[in-house]
Every structure is written in C-alpha cells, then in structure tokens.
Motif scaffolding. Structure first.
Motif, PDB file in Angstrom:
ATOM      1  N   ASN B  49       0.848  -1.180   0.000  1.00 43.83           N
ATOM      2  CA  ASN B  49       0.000   0.000   0.000  1.00 43.83           C
ATOM      3  C   ASN B  49       0.890   1.239   0.000  1.00 43.83           C
ATOM      4  O   ASN B  49       1.513   1.579   1.006  1.00 43.83           O
ATOM      5  CB  ASN B  49      -0.907  -0.023   1.239  1.00 43.83           C
ATOM      6  CG  ASN B  49      -1.892   1.125   1.257  1.00 43.83           C
ATOM      7  OD1 ASN B  49      -1.545   2.251   0.970  1.00 43.83           O
ATOM      8  ND2 ASN B  49      -3.132   0.823   1.600  1.00 43.83           N
ATOM      9  N   ARG B  51       0.258   4.356  -0.076  1.00 40.51           N
ATOM     10  CA  ARG B  51      -0.143   5.449   0.812  1.00 40.51           C
ATOM     11  C   ARG B  51       0.315   5.216   2.245  1.00 40.51           C
ATOM     12  O   ARG B  51       0.851   6.117   2.890  1.00 40.51           O
ATOM     13  CB  ARG B  51      -1.660   5.625   0.751  1.00 40.51           C
ATOM     14  CG  ARG B  51      -2.154   6.839   1.452  1.00 40.51           C
ATOM     15  CD  ARG B  51      -3.652   7.058   1.382  1.00 40.51           C
ATOM     16  NE  ARG B  51      -4.384   6.189   0.521  1.00 40.51           N
ATOM     17  CZ  ARG B  51      -4.925   5.025   0.891  1.00 40.51           C
ATOM     18  NH1 ARG B  51      -4.780   4.609   2.131  1.00 40.51           N
ATOM     19  NH2 ARG B  51      -5.601   4.288   0.043  1.00 40.51           N
ATOM     20  N   ILE B  52       0.139   3.982   2.732  1.00 44.24           N
ATOM     21  CA  ILE B  52       0.556   3.707   4.116  1.00 44.24           C
ATOM     22  C   ILE B  52       2.078   3.749   4.203  1.00 44.24           C
ATOM     23  O   ILE B  52       2.644   4.318   5.136  1.00 44.24           O
ATOM     24  CB  ILE B  52       0.019   2.346   4.613  1.00 44.24           C
ATOM     25  CG1 ILE B  52      -1.503   2.307   4.533  1.00 44.24           C
ATOM     26  CG2 ILE B  52       0.465   2.090   6.053  1.00 44.24           C
ATOM     27  CD1 ILE B  52      -2.123   0.979   4.981  1.00 44.24           C
ATOM     28  N   GLN B  53       2.742   3.170   3.224  1.00 39.49           N
ATOM     29  CA  GLN B  53       4.217   3.169   3.254  1.00 39.49           C
ATOM     30  C   GLN B  53       4.770   4.593   3.245  1.00 39.49           C
ATOM     31  O   GLN B  53       5.782   4.878   3.869  1.00 39.49           O
ATOM     32  CB  GLN B  53       4.777   2.414   2.049  1.00 39.49           C
ATOM     33  CG  GLN B  53       4.767   0.920   2.228  1.00 39.49           C
ATOM     34  CD  GLN B  53       5.722   0.206   1.281  1.00 39.49           C
ATOM     35  OE1 GLN B  53       6.424   0.831   0.486  1.00 39.49           O
ATOM     36  NE2 GLN B  53       5.738  -1.096   1.361  1.00 39.49           N
ATOM     37  N   SER B  55       3.858   7.119   4.670  1.00 32.72           N
ATOM     38  CA  SER B  55       3.872   7.809   5.959  1.00 32.72           C
ATOM     39  C   SER B  55       5.169   7.518   6.730  1.00 32.72           C
ATOM     40  O   SER B  55       5.523   8.261   7.643  1.00 32.72           O
ATOM     41  CB  SER B  55       2.667   7.403   6.791  1.00 32.72           C
ATOM     42  OG  SER B  55       2.769   6.044   7.134  1.00 32.72           O
TER      43      SER B  55
END
Lengths: 285, 334
Positions: B49, B51-53, B55
């Motif tokens: 993912n 988007r999560i990475q 962060s």
C-alpha cells in the motif's frame, strides 16, 4: 483525532491465534463470544463485529487455512488489519518480552518474507523462523514458531501488507526449557504484555480507520445509488462525481436537484453540470 | 532538508560491504538493518500500500544491474537533439500529489543504488557514442536529484564527470534547497540546476513535505549569485480559480529574484497521466482536490482538456517571453 469522526465499529481487526491460552486475554478484553460450536475452527467476535478472532491450532497448514476461513466467514473488508500473536522460542531475547516480527524464514523451503512493522514502536524487532517441528536448538536463532510464515503468506494475499502484524512473546529459550510451558504460564506470558498489546491494537485500529475513510465511498454515493439503477461503469462515474461535489462543498442541495431525474443517466448529467461551473479554489485546502 | 527519519534499512547482501553502503548506514545508526537478497523482495510487491508506506518509508540499499542511463521520453528536453536520464534512486522524500511516482510503484520505500561507478561508465559510453551531438542528461527522473543528497552523495559524486565533459549538458531537477554540492565548486557552464515551481497557494496544497516556493526561489537566487545556470520548470501547470493571477504573481517574483542572464531555460509542462496510472493514483487519494479539476480522458491520457492546456501554456509563455528570449522557452510534453 481521526477516531472522533468515526463510529466505534468503523475499524476492522482480525486475529489469528494458535492456542486458546494465547487468545484468552484478547477474547476477554473485547468481550468476544464464540460464534458456533460446530465451525471448522472456533471463531469469536465482539458485539459490534469490529474484532474477530480465530483459533487456528498449531502448525503452518492450520494457520493458513484458519486465516482464509476467517476472511470468508467474517466477510473482512479491505481495510481490515490482520494480527497474529503468540508465544515463540528465542535464542537471543528476554523471556516474556513481546517482539515485533520484520523478517520471516519458512524453514521448510527457506523462503523469506519481510512484513512491514508497526511504526515508532518501542518493541524489539526480530526475525522469525517458522518450522514444522519444535526446535530446541536455539543457537543463533531469533524467534521460532510454527505458524507465522503461513499466516503472513495467506494474509498478504487478502490484505495490504502494511495492515498485517506479527507479534511474539518469548516463551522458551536456552535458559527457559520448552518442556516447562503449560496452559497457565502461556496465558500469563500474554497477559503480562497486555499494555503493549493494547498499544498494538490502537495502532492497527487507527490504520484500519484511516484506510476505511479513504476506501469507503461517500454517504451521498449510497443515497443516490440506492434510488436509481446504475451500471458498474456508471457507479465509478458517480463515485468520482460525488467526491468532486464534496470537494467543492456543494453537496447540500444536490438531492433536491436530483429529485426529478428519471434515470441514472440524467443523474450523472445533472451532477456533471453542477461541477462544470466550479473551479478548484486552492486556498481552501 | 530536514532530518530524514528512517526506521528500517534493507540491504542487499551483494553490497553490504560496499563503502557507500557503510557510509550511508553510518548516518542511520538507530535504524534496524535487514539483509535481503534482492531489492525486489521488499520493493513493489503485490498488495503493498503506497499510501501507508509513504507515511514512514524504509530505505533499501541495492545494486543496479542494468538500465543505468535511458533515453528520455519524447517531449522531455530543453533543446538538445538527444536526451538521456538516469536515476540513482527510486521514489522521493517529497509527496507531491501530481507526481507520477505515486502510480509507478506500489511501494513508497526509497531504493538507493550504491554502485554509482556503473552510472559513470554508462554515461561515458553514451557521451563517446554521441560525439559531436548535442546531448543533455537529466538526473532525477524517478526521484528528486538532490533531496536525499545528504544521505546518498550522488550529485557530489557525479559532478566531476560532467565537469570533465563540458560538451554535454547535465540538468539536476529538484525541489530541494540542498545546494551544498554546488556551493563549494566553481560554476560550470554545462550544468543546469532546475527547480520545479508552481504558485505558492497551489504548492501548499499539492507539494507535501517540500521546501516552500519562497525557499526554492531563495535557493535559486543564491545559486544564481554564485554563477550557476538555473532552469525554471513550471511543470505541471495546475488549473484552478484565479490561476492567471497566481501564475502571473509567481513568474513576476521569480524573474525579480533571478537575473535573466542566470536563466538557462524555462519549460512548461501540462498535467498529464497515462489512464492506468491516473486510476491507481485516484484510488490512493480519491478525495484529492487536484482530481476535482476539469480533467478529461483522451487517447489513453488523463489531462486538462486541450483548450485549458493551450490557454495555460500560452498565457505563461507569453508572460515569460517578456523577460527572456523565446528560444529559451520549452514545452515539456513527457
């Protein structure tokens, strides 16, 4: 902060745990109850369905099968976080410590996988060897279990890798004989880590919430799509249009504007017209 | 550049003893090091993912085997007859919402290739092959060429090679205010330090984790004062309410801050995504205001419609032509 905008049950957590003794504290904490006496694996769930837990039993095959079984039985949405927690042997760490797994080696085929881990955690990170037989030669090994690799392999097929977490409590090692493990001290080992486990839970609940907020379609989408019949392609269009309408902040009178629409085509046409006259106001974001 | 927070560093076995690996690791003593066989084991895997990475990305130190220097896509250039690019890194520490990297990989982790010398060899081969042809190399296509310079030292490494080959141009494209590699050496005629720019109001919304437009202008101004040639890259051009005023203001400030003679070139690029890439990026950020703009699909490309694209490019080109020669103005279509 994000939590405030969600109802309590908006996140989704699935637990895959080998033994009842390892799971008991989680089951108790979330007031989970057994779904059925006759299912292939015992499944527990809390009152609002945000937490589901399956007891896989020992071994890789059980762990893989139970993960998939729970996925199907619980109808796990895309924003579900998957957690595996249990005891593990260890040649290095301290007895009773809760550790985070960031590398898994499957002992049967030497395959390696690299789970993403909880960020900014104070927990010790370790490598996990998943084996089909109990190992008592701890020499130079970090964590050793019998389910981790299979759980991760299956979970990463059904969920984003970043939403999967593996946590192990060190239960045996060179100075702690595996033969001394019994139901009571397994349960105590997990219990003694409840504070850390709660931090883990909060992290994955928040991650799941954030994902849901992004993935889930806006409420207005459902309100509109329930009134008219939309084809799959029109639903995509509608989703995009509704999100744009929300961005422009013009969602207030939309339902009123749509009330005379005869079909989905006219709905889309009205929404498009509404958007056409708007420009992105950059200072607003 | 602020301190880059890295919790995890994956290191390919093959380069674990490479001096550059050791030097990079020494900058992240608190990080957890994990040995891997190939960077593909952790980068761009199915079901990652982005988007999560993004962060909290990990760093991956790897060895690049091939594809060190590649022909630049058609429409990407600033006047040379041949254009090439190279990327010592995949992904970027910034998080710009229009960036194609979001749709390029499913992973947001930074991959840094430590075998810089292989880049040198390939660049030299291409220079030799193109003897008597005007060529430009672009550093930082799959990454920002300077943003992670404190960690990688790539620009510092590659500078001497291009100092030696003054017959070819090298462009470092960046949003970074990290100008150290250039501040301690004599300016080179064949170097272009190019800055991506957009109106501050838009940048505040789209250029996440980047230095502000004002800081970029200050960095450019400083480099110009030292004698370096500056490239201005208004790429992509972003539409929105009052876009004309916003771009007018930006162009005015830029040309008031940078002397004309310091400007090597100006280019304007429309906002364009291949259809599939747009789909992937939209899935990541479906509520992003950028995607609420007047975008349309045409021949497999998602972009503003022709009329808007043309109007924006013409408007900005006309404004720019007041300050510099038209031969220095380019349209970037890649």
């Amino acid at each position: 902060m994000i939590k405030d905008t969600f109802k309590e049950n908006d996140f989704s957590i699935r637990w895959v745990i080998a033994l009842k003794e390892e799971a008991q504290i989680i089951i108790t904490q979330f007031k989970m109850s057994l779904l059925s006496q006759t299912s292939v694996f015992p499944i527990f769930k809390n009152f609002d369905g945000s937490h589901w837990l399956i007891l896989s039993g020992i071994g890789r095959h059980n762990a893989a099968a139970a993960t998939l079984y729970l996925y199907e039985k619980s109808n796990a949405p895309r924003w579900t976080s998957w957690i595996n927690i249990g005891i593990a042997g260890c040649g290095k760490g301290n007895y009773g410590d809760l550790c985070l797994v960031d590398k898994i080696i499957n002992n049967s085929n030497s395959e390696k996988t690299y789970p993403d881990t909880m960020k900014r955690s104070i927990l010790t990170r370790m490598e996990l060897l998943t084996t089909d037989f109990p190992i008592t030669d701890y020499n130079s090994k970090e964590l050793i279990d019998m389910e981790g690799s299979a759980f991760y392999d299956m979970a990463s097929k059904i969920a984003s890798r970043e939403l999967i977490g593996l946590f192990k409590v060190i239960s045996d090692g060179p100075s702690n004989d595996i033969k001394k493990l019994n139901k009571s001290n397994i349960s105590d080992l997990i219990k003694s880590n409840i504070s850390n486990i709660n931090t883990v839970i909060s992290y994955y609940e928040l991650l799941s919430l954030r994902e849901k907020k992004i993935i889930n379609k806006p409420e207005l989408f459902f309100e509109i799509s329930n009134q008219w019949h939309f084809t799959v392609s029109q639903k995509h269009q509608l989703d995009s249009l509704v999100r744009r309408i929300n961005t422009f902040g013009i969602n207030k009178d939309i339902k009123c504007l749509l009330k005379d629409c005869k079909n989905s085509k006219s709905v889309i046409s009205v929404l498009n017209k509404q958007i056409e006259s708007h420009e992105v106001e950059w200072g607003r974001f | 550049m602020g301190k880059v927070l890295i919790e995890t560093i994956y290191i390919e076995k093959k380069i674990k003893d490479h001096p550059r690996t050791k030097s990079i690791l020494s900058k992240f003593k608190k990080a957890r090091y994990i040995e891997i066989d190939r960077y593909g084991e952790v980068f761009n895997k199915r079901n990652q993912n982005f988007r999560i990475q993004k962060s909290n990305p990990a760093l991956i130190l790897a060895h690049k085997n091939d594809g060190f220097v590649l022909p630049a896509p058609e429409g990407f250039g600033i006047g040379a007859s041949k254009n090439y690019y190279f990327s010592h890194m995949y992904n970027c520490i910034y998080d710009c919402r229009y960036c194609f990297l979001q749709g390029m990989y499913s992973s947001a982790n930074y991959v840094v290739f430590v075998n810089f010398e292989d880049f040198d060899n390939e660049i030299q081969k291409i220079i030799k092959l193109n003897y008597n042809t005007k060529i430009t190399f672009f550093s930082g296509y799959d990454c920002d060429s300077l943003a992670l310079e404190n960690v990688t030292g790539f620009a510092k490494h590659i500078i001497p090679l291009f100092k030696k080959h003054s017959e070819v141009d090298i462009e470092f494209r960046t949003k970074s205010i990290q100008i150290n590699p250039f501040s301690s050496i004599t300016p080179q005629e064949n170097f272009i330090i190019a800055y991506s720019l957009m109106p501050d109001l838009i940048s505040k919304s789209l250029d996440n984790k980047t230095p502000s437009i004002l800081k970029r202008i200050n960095a450019m101004s400083l480099l110009a004062s030292k004698g370096w040639k500056i490239g201005l890259r208004f790429d992509p051009l972003i539409h929105g309410k009052n876009w004309k005023c916003l771009y007018e203001e930006l162009i005015d400030i830029v040309f008031k801050s940078i002397p004309r003679e310091s400007i090597h070139s100006v280019s304007f690029g429309p906002l364009r995504f291949p259809k599939q890439m747009f789909k992937d990026i939209f899935k990541l950020y479906p509520d992003e205001p950028l995607f609420s703009g007047p975008l349309s699909r045409n021949k497999g490309i998602v972009s503003y419609n022709n009329e808007i694209e043309e109007e924006m490019t013409f408007f900005c080109q006309t404004l720019t032509a007041k300050y510099i020669n038209e031969s220095q103005i380019f349209k970037c279509l890649a």
